[in-house]
Scaffold this motif. Structure first.
Motif, mmCIF file in Angstrom:
data_model
loop_
_atom_site.group_PDB
_atom_site.id
_atom_site.type_symbol
_atom_site.label_atom_id
_atom_site.label_comp_id
_atom_site.label_asym_id
_atom_site.label_seq_id
_atom_site.Cartn_x
_atom_site.Cartn_y
_atom_site.Cartn_z
ATOM 1 N N LEU A 39 30.903 83.992 92.934
ATOM 2 C CA LEU A 39 31.767 82.812 93.026
ATOM 3 C C LEU A 39 31.440 81.982 94.265
ATOM 4 O O LEU A 39 31.377 80.753 94.210
ATOM 5 N N CYS A 43 29.707 79.088 92.324
ATOM 6 C CA CYS A 43 30.794 78.498 91.536
ATOM 7 C C CYS A 43 31.833 77.701 92.321
ATOM 8 O O CYS A 43 32.259 76.635 91.868
ATOM 9 N N LYS A 71 42.576 75.700 83.048
ATOM 10 C CA LYS A 71 41.176 75.291 83.195
ATOM 11 C C LYS A 71 40.383 76.310 84.014
ATOM 12 O O LYS A 71 39.270 76.715 83.637
ATOM 13 N N LEU A 72 40.975 76.751 85.139
ATOM 14 C CA LEU A 72 40.259 77.696 86.002
ATOM 15 C C LEU A 72 40.115 79.055 85.338
ATOM 16 O O LEU A 72 39.087 79.724 85.486
ATOM 17 N N LYS A 73 41.125 79.488 84.601
ATOM 18 C CA LYS A 73 41.045 80.772 83.900
ATOM 19 C C LYS A 73 39.853 80.788 82.940
ATOM 20 O O LYS A 73 39.101 81.770 82.888
ATOM 21 N N GLN A 74 39.678 79.718 82.197
ATOM 22 C CA GLN A 74 38.552 79.643 81.262
ATOM 23 C C GLN A 74 37.218 79.697 82.014
ATOM 24 O O GLN A 74 36.272 80.366 81.573
ATOM 25 N N ARG A 75 37.159 78.999 83.139
ATOM 26 C CA ARG A 75 35.921 79.010 83.922
ATOM 27 C C ARG A 75 35.651 80.389 84.513
ATOM 28 O O ARG A 75 34.499 80.845 84.519
ATOM 29 N N LEU A 76 36.688 81.049 84.980
ATOM 30 C CA LEU A 76 36.500 82.376 85.569
ATOM 31 C C LEU A 76 35.991 83.376 84.539
ATOM 32 O O LEU A 76 35.136 84.215 84.836
ATOM 33 N N GLU A 77 36.513 83.312 83.340
ATOM 34 C CA GLU A 77 36.048 84.204 82.275
ATOM 35 C C GLU A 77 34.567 83.945 81.982
ATOM 36 O O GLU A 77 33.789 84.896 81.790
ATOM 37 N N LYS A 78 34.178 82.684 81.975
ATOM 38 C CA LYS A 78 32.776 82.318 81.743
ATOM 39 C C LYS A 78 31.911 82.785 82.915
ATOM 40 O O LYS A 78 30.843 83.377 82.725
ATOM 41 N N TRP A 79 32.375 82.538 84.135
ATOM 42 C CA TRP A 79 31.613 82.924 85.325
ATOM 43 C C TRP A 79 31.454 84.439 85.422
ATOM 44 O O TRP A 79 30.411 84.937 85.851
ATOM 45 N N GLU A 82 28.753 85.548 83.221
ATOM 46 C CA GLU A 82 27.441 85.090 83.682
ATOM 47 C C GLU A 82 27.068 85.627 85.064
ATOM 48 O O GLU A 82 26.002 85.318 85.577
#
Length: 245
Positions: A39, A43, A71-79, A82
């Motif tokens: 992160l 990120c 919005k951040l939850k979705q990004r964290l799951e993606k990050w 990855e």
């Protein structure tokens, strides 16, 4: 590095809490530290975000503005999916001196008696083990050190003391730790560490980080008093090296 099921939830307007399985395991702590590093590197703007890893969680704090949780939850799951697991964050091994003199180890004999071992055995077991820093909190610079030998596991005191000395080394359940300043506390006190654990005037107030390793070594009362003086004038040299195990 395995993928763990994560719980991601709002932790107020300015923070978000990411939780791993509720277990005290180094493999979980390692994954938390790797994800935190990912992160910071790829990120999030580290100048805006504060990250607090501990045991099985990572708290993200954004003080400047409210967090868009969905919005951040979705990004964290993606990050997380990855994340780079190729290289772990650098960890350090610290050797810290402890004086187990009876003046400092006010619970030493009582603890040894309850555990059914000698004082000498208690000191030997406590100082031979290498501990992992699973969290820093309660007080600034207070390390929660996991990995205490089973033979030294003992409950917190039923009645906490109103005053525990700065530098007191204690035992509680499966953990050991050092009080970085005078405070109330319910841990069983077995010695004293002369090394200041928290210095608000320093660029890095707490020199130890979550994930680091700590080992204690016994010193005499004379050595302890010398280290106190060295710490006060700022010339005590910490024993530190990279941990590669």
């Amino acid at each position: 590095m395995p993928n763990f099921p994560l719980s991601i939830r709002s932790f107020g307007v300015h923070a978000i809490l990411i939780e791993w399985p509720n277990e005290v395991k180094e493999v979980i702590l390692e994954d938390i530290l790797r994800f935190s590093k990912h992160l910071k590197t790829n990120c999030l703007n580290v100048e805006k975000w504060e990250m607090v890893p501990a045991y099985n969680s990572l708290t993200l704090i954004l003080r400047e503005e409210p967090i868009d949780f969905v919005k951040l939850k979705q990004r964290l799951e993606k990050w997380y999916a990855e994340r780079d697991t190729s290289k772990a964050p650098t960890k350090y091994y610290w050797r810290l001196p402890v004086c187990y003199d009876s003046e400092f180890g006010i619970d030493l004999e009582e603890v040894a008696s309850k555990l059914g071992i000698t004082v000498e055995d208690l000191i030997k077991k406590h100082s031979e083990n290498v501990y992992t820093v699973f969290g820093i909190g309660f007080l600034p610079g207070f390390m929660y050190l996991g990995g205490l030998p089973e033979a030294l596991e003992i409950p917190r005191k039923k009645t906490p003391r109103l005053k525990v000395a700065k530098g007191a080394v204690g035992l509680a359940s499966k953990q050991t730790g050092i009080y970085p300043q005078e405070s109330p506390g319910g841990w069983n006190i077995i010695g004293h560490c002369a090394v200041p654990m928290f210095n608000p005037k320093s660029e890095n107030p707490c020199f130890v980080s979550v994930g680091d390793k700590v080992q204690f070594y016994p010193i005499s009362r004379a050595e302890h008093d010398l280290h106190i003086i060295e710490g006060e004038v700022g010339i005590y040299k910490l024993e530190k090296k990279e941990w590669n195990a």
